[in-house]
Design an enzyme around this catalytic site. Sequence first.
Site, short mmCIF file in Angstrom:
data_model
loop_
_atom_site.label_atom_id
_atom_site.label_comp_id
_atom_site.label_asym_id
_atom_site.label_seq_id
_atom_site.Cartn_x
_atom_site.Cartn_y
_atom_site.Cartn_z
N HIS A 48 0.75 8.50 0.46
CA HIS A 48 1.40 8.13 1.73
C HIS A 48 0.90 9.00 2.89
O HIS A 48 1.33 8.80 4.03
CB HIS A 48 2.92 8.25 1.63
CG HIS A 48 3.54 7.29 0.66
ND1 HIS A 48 3.41 5.92 0.79
CD2 HIS A 48 4.30 7.49 -0.45
CE1 HIS A 48 4.06 5.33 -0.21
NE2 HIS A 48 4.60 6.26 -0.98
N ASP B 250 0.72 2.78 -8.01
CA ASP B 250 2.08 3.29 -7.74
C ASP B 250 2.93 2.11 -7.25
O ASP B 250 2.40 1.15 -6.68
CB ASP B 250 2.00 4.37 -6.65
CG ASP B 250 3.32 5.06 -6.38
OD1 ASP B 250 3.53 6.14 -6.94
OD2 ASP B 250 4.13 4.50 -5.61
N HIS C 210 4.84 1.96 -4.75
CA HIS C 210 4.87 1.86 -3.29
C HIS C 210 3.47 1.69 -2.71
O HIS C 210 2.50 2.22 -3.24
CB HIS C 210 5.51 3.12 -2.69
CG HIS C 210 6.88 3.39 -3.22
ND1 HIS C 210 7.10 4.22 -4.29
CD2 HIS C 210 8.09 2.88 -2.86
CE1 HIS C 210 8.41 4.25 -4.56
NE2 HIS C 210 9.02 3.44 -3.72
ZN LIG Z 1 5.83 5.53 -5.36
#
Ligand SMILES: [Zn+2]
Length: 349
Positions: free
Chosen positions: A161, A203, A205
């Site tokens: 991220h 992952d 996300h």
């Molecule tokens: Zn994640």
Amino acid sequence: MIVVHSPHHILHNPPKEFISNHVEAYGESPERAELILEALMDIPDAELARAEQFDLGHFYKIHGVSYLEYLQTAYEEWVAAGLWPEGIMPEFFAIGRMRDRPPSRSPEGKAGYYMTDSCTMIVKGTWEAVMFSGFTALTGAMYLLNGQSSAFSICRPPGHHAGFDYAGGYCFVNNSALAAKFLQDQGRIEADGKVKVGILDIDFHHGNGTQDIVQRLDNILLVSIHGDPDFSYPYLTGFESENTMKNINFPLPPGINDEEYFIVFRDAVASLRKFGARYLVLSLGVDTFEHDQLGNFRLTSAIYSRLAKYLIRELDIPKLIIMEGGYNIDFLAGNVVSFLTPFLNCKKG
Ligand SMILES: [Zn+2]
């Protein structure tokens, strides 16, 4: 199979986060990496190696100068200004046009400029842990360059991220992008003068940070399978409409099961094969597991071995596995071991 780790991650231990409208204990805890390492210590085919140190110049190839300087000085500056010593959490976030100019001089302004959410905190030891998490990724990449067919880097904090100039989602330096760029810079140049590197992010996300960074790089393709942002963090990125020549998104609705996931996984691997990657960096998150509190898929532990077996068979290039998410600590290590088992059993690994 080489497993790279570093004890420095323990220095990053924020007390709490603000998530889903309430304050709770920080979900990305040191226990996560410790449990994974402990589980692998018992496996004879897992050869443990400590992270080595590298020139920070590698970090500057994927992140902005002012952002990296911020990470290194933020906590001291925050405390010197008399702010909350437990850690940095922004109270005001830069949106849209506010990021077209540099941040104000205030520690609060910088926090809101360089951080994207309220579930990520910078504490006293964050930079050292982040730096060694990056070194853990680079050490794994180095083993591939030295001839290993696979390596696993227990990176903590995670990285996908973290964008060119921002932190978020528990991430500060993008370990997968860092390793991909390193492999490209140091790898064997093909006849066409290029070193193509693929990044496969599984992952739960969307790896918004990796997507941001690869737009600035050449000959790196990011393929990501993740929860549909209409329902899941990071909510604003991960749509198919964001696909470019450098990234392919596969957003999936809540409730996906093993069979449904595997079909999409095959498509994702096919796109990397078509791209002609010379190395693969795999962003491994096991928050796709059915009982993970931060995901909404229904994958079972058994699917991870199946995915890994398929990957080994269908993509015969060196593979670096980078640890990202996975937050149900009762199942985290077991799911990681499930994914790694085909690599551990692989003679070439
Ligand atoms: Zn994640």
